[in-house]
Write an enzyme that holds these catalytic residues in place. Structure first.
Site, short mmCIF file in Angstrom:
data_model
loop_
_atom_site.label_atom_id
_atom_site.label_comp_id
_atom_site.label_asym_id
_atom_site.label_seq_id
_atom_site.Cartn_x
_atom_site.Cartn_y
_atom_site.Cartn_z
N ARG B 70 0.82 -1.20 0.00
CA ARG B 70 0.00 0.00 0.00
C ARG B 70 0.87 1.28 0.00
O ARG B 70 0.67 2.17 -0.83
CB ARG B 70 -0.85 -0.05 1.27
CG ARG B 70 -1.85 1.00 1.49
CD ARG B 70 -2.49 0.71 2.87
NE ARG B 70 -2.77 -0.70 2.99
CZ ARG B 70 -3.93 -1.25 2.61
NH1 ARG B 70 -4.88 -0.49 2.13
NH2 ARG B 70 -4.11 -2.54 2.74
N THR B 71 1.80 1.34 0.92
CA THR B 71 2.66 2.52 1.02
C THR B 71 3.54 2.66 -0.23
O THR B 71 3.72 3.74 -0.77
CB THR B 71 3.56 2.40 2.27
OG1 THR B 71 2.73 2.27 3.42
CG2 THR B 71 4.44 3.62 2.43
N LYS B 100 26.08 -11.97 2.16
CA LYS B 100 26.66 -10.72 1.68
C LYS B 100 26.97 -9.76 2.81
O LYS B 100 28.06 -9.27 2.95
CB LYS B 100 25.77 -10.11 0.61
CG LYS B 100 25.68 -11.01 -0.62
CD LYS B 100 25.01 -10.35 -1.79
CE LYS B 100 25.14 -11.24 -3.04
NZ LYS B 100 24.29 -10.81 -4.13
N ARG B 121 11.75 1.77 3.56
CA ARG B 121 10.94 1.07 4.55
C ARG B 121 11.84 0.05 5.20
O ARG B 121 12.43 -0.79 4.50
CB ARG B 121 9.78 0.36 3.86
CG ARG B 121 8.96 -0.52 4.78
CD ARG B 121 7.92 0.28 5.51
NE ARG B 121 6.94 -0.52 6.19
CZ ARG B 121 5.71 -0.08 6.46
NH1 ARG B 121 5.32 1.12 6.07
NH2 ARG B 121 4.87 -0.83 7.12
N HIS B 149 6.57 6.67 11.06
CA HIS B 149 5.97 6.51 9.74
C HIS B 149 5.40 7.89 9.39
O HIS B 149 4.19 8.07 9.31
CB HIS B 149 4.88 5.45 9.79
CG HIS B 149 4.35 5.05 8.44
ND1 HIS B 149 4.97 5.39 7.26
CD2 HIS B 149 3.26 4.33 8.09
CE1 HIS B 149 4.27 4.89 6.24
NE2 HIS B 149 3.24 4.26 6.72
#
Lengths: 324, 324, 324
Positions: B70-71, B100, B121, B149
């Site tokens: 959604r974001t 890694k 995010r 957020h």
């Protein structure tokens, strides 16, 4: 791997200098010089200029059969910087999943209907060559398993040219995992095309450079030697090319890994030995084989090197799609 | 979390009002007003107009270390609506995978070579601040674990302004999971910047609002009280901000979850108590804490709120990339 | 499934001929003819021409609840070829994940705030119809589980028209898994709209064509027969439509699968029986039900068919977004 550059590459290759990018060996000095000229132009593409729309309307499909976010982003950024569109496939294995079982050749024949160029990352050596053999559009090899990763070899070579202003008459130390690291092997191969090259090989015992590359260097007239003194090598070299010791190569031999990993570290002390105009390169990602304190040294060129990957890929996309 | 807004934020912050978007606390009333003006302009960007190409040639990289479709879609739509390009990474964890092990700082230094702005995010609180501390391009925090957020907090605040025409002199009911829900906490914090605010806290016992926020409200002169009568609160409020009770917070305490989840539901009966010009907000997704029968009520503003997320993100991208 | 085409489709459908693309049954002969005209125009869209920017500024969201890279790439390429933007969601299941539990209707209401058209792939039959019932923007069904996959049916029909120059007066052999293969079932349905059609059904015993389709053919006046002689059918037909026997339909009945899979193969020998101007189609991917030796025969039309999928999708996007 070191044989006739054209062997097995698609037929069109013979009539046009650059139809696909499959392996570093395709690039002779002349083609490299041309590529590097175009790459340098790419560094100066300005947002909003006509050059930034050179590939407007073209579509690049990135088909990744194994993840490599870094390489994928670099290609996708390159295409975007030239105004082109991108189709992304990070789970290309789905094409050949158990229930479906499509061959790579069929997948390519389908995807070429949707795009103008394919960037292929595959887990099997030779996959890019196989794809190019059926494709009617250009294919770029973005790494095929233990095989080739030509755009990395090209950006490494370009970075040396860009940083030192020359590729002849240089001394290069290759450091770290020289047995498995495909970047160091490819760079050694690329350098063998140039004059008056000296290569130092500095690797822990368990991951020494393979005999095939050493023989190739000798046959190409490259002066090389193995050394276990990184400080001495650093003092002599124009380029220190450090690589990561890959844990996955050691399986459960944890102690061997720990010993190999800590053996040759580029730190402040090594930098203090290096020449003023020498540079440190690394294909990234790095763990602790270059300490963070080195990052602020102007000779630490590895993030500039990563950025050069963008310019090399812009140049290749342009050369393959609209010529030069 | 409520300390000096500039603490730990990148140095450039001091010379330019908006270099990164890391936490809601960066935004004082003046900057909010400016942001909301630009956001309102974004609502009117017409397809095919010059405004729809304001970010042409710019590249945004979305680096998502945990999924939040959604974001991500909201940011990518925002960039597209302004004519910019998007590089997507939904599996950014691959950068720091076991084999890694690259640091976030190194990843950012690489990715900033490929893009003009990074939307991050991450699953770790503080990750965005860490990224911004090394980045030479703007970083937007799209949620960092239990941390911040900020774009959600901004779009919630904008929606109240947009729906009611004011942010001072309002009564707001915060309902649902106030202990864990970061949106309700952030909104309480944002509202504390405004005058003559009354906040009602309506939460099941097990997920009451934390003392830190209550103390902050008191110190900021905000009148607040806890209530267990949603009907009474709904009748008094200009805004009912409903939130989801998150099952994952309850582990195997299934009964506690069921009880908390059914405790405060916004349904037809609650709507009947509400003032004519009040609104219901919800950060989405919702389960059954707002019944579907409410959707057709003009005071149900939650899908308009989601759409405002697009406009807020367009405004932030424009302000960060080309200024205002 | 064969009932009133408009049943359950969104209300807007009645005032505008094409509001959503939900099921093949929406398309009558007139609308098909119009679609195929536009599709033919799409074949001639030139890079850099105004037609290549017909959808500039429009945003298409691909929401895939199950992977289908081939279909997704085809839609995304179509949108790009017309200058539009693409938002990709390959893991749309995340919207309705256990911890979140959002309904499809709510997801659509949110995503329609970010895009101008939604391409939906779902695992549940009827999902596209449900999405269209709430959406205020066009929805295209890119396959909903065992339900419909209308763009595949349309591209198959278009390919026959394009290859043979007609859809009336043709003989078609449907071969392979006719019980489960939704493409063969849909094609039979589409062909029933045309005049003087003969259909041969050639399927292993365990995967025969269902009675519902046979009854529909009979009621529509289509002459059909079942046959177990592929050679004879191939000699009689204008189109041989081969399909894959899907292993996943057989569970652990490994022997049944092996027997069914090897039963009807299109190979050189079958091609030798076929008429000069007949064609072989296949929805792809193929395993060995068409041998590779057939690929070079000009009557092997399956890769052209895949490419037609691009043109059909370009036409649908254009018709839904800007009309015709």
């Amino acid at each position: 791997m070191m044989g006739n550059p054209a062997a097995g590459v698609h037929e069109k290759e013979r009539t046009k200098p650059l139809s696909h990018v499959i392996e570093a060996q395709q690039f002779d000095r002349e083609l490299l010089a041309k590529l590097f000229d175009v790459t340098r132009e790419m560094e100066n593409v300005k947002r909003g200029s006509p050059d930034a729309e050179a590939l407007k309307g073209y579509i690049m499909a990135t088909m990744f059969y194994e993840p490599s976010t870094r390489t994928r982003l670099s290609f996708e950024s390159a295409m975007s910087r030239l105004g082109g569109f991108v189709l992304t496939t990070e789970n290309a294995r789905e094409f050949s999943s158990a229930s479906k079982g499509e061959t790579l050749e069929d997948t390519i024949r389908t995807v070429e209907g949707y795009s103008d160029i394919v960037v292929l990352r595959h887990f099997e050596s030779g996959a890019a060559k196989k794809a190019a053999s059926v494709a009617q559009i250009p294919v770029i090899n973005a790494g095929d398993g233990p095989g080739q990763h030509p755009t990395q070899a090209l950006l490494d070579t370009y970075t040396i040219q860009r940083e030192l202003g020359r590729l002849d008459n240089i001394k290069v130390g290759l450091v770290g995992d020289l047995a498995n690291g495909r970047t160091a092997r490819s760079l050694a191969y690329m350098l063998s095309k140039f004059d008056n090259i000296k290569i130092y090989l500095v690797a822990p015992d368990v991951v020494k450079m393979g005999d095939d590359i050493k023989e190739h260097l000798t046959q190409s007239g490259v002066d090389w030697e193995e050394s276990d003194d990184l400080q001495e090598v650093a003092a002599a070299c124009d380029v220190v090319y450090q690589t990561r010791i890959q844990r996955e190569r050691f399986g459960d031999r944890v102690e061997d890994y720990a010993r190999a990993r800590g053996r040759y570290i580029v730190n402040r002390k090594i930098m203090d030995c290096m020449k003023k105009d020498a540079v440190v390169l690394h294909p990234l990602p790095r763990l602790d084989e270059i300490t963070v304190e080195v990052d602020s040294d102007p000779r630490a060129a590895y993030f500039r090197q990563a950025k050069n990957g963008l310019f090399i890929r812009m140049a290749l996309l342009k050369m393959l799609l609209v010529g030069w």
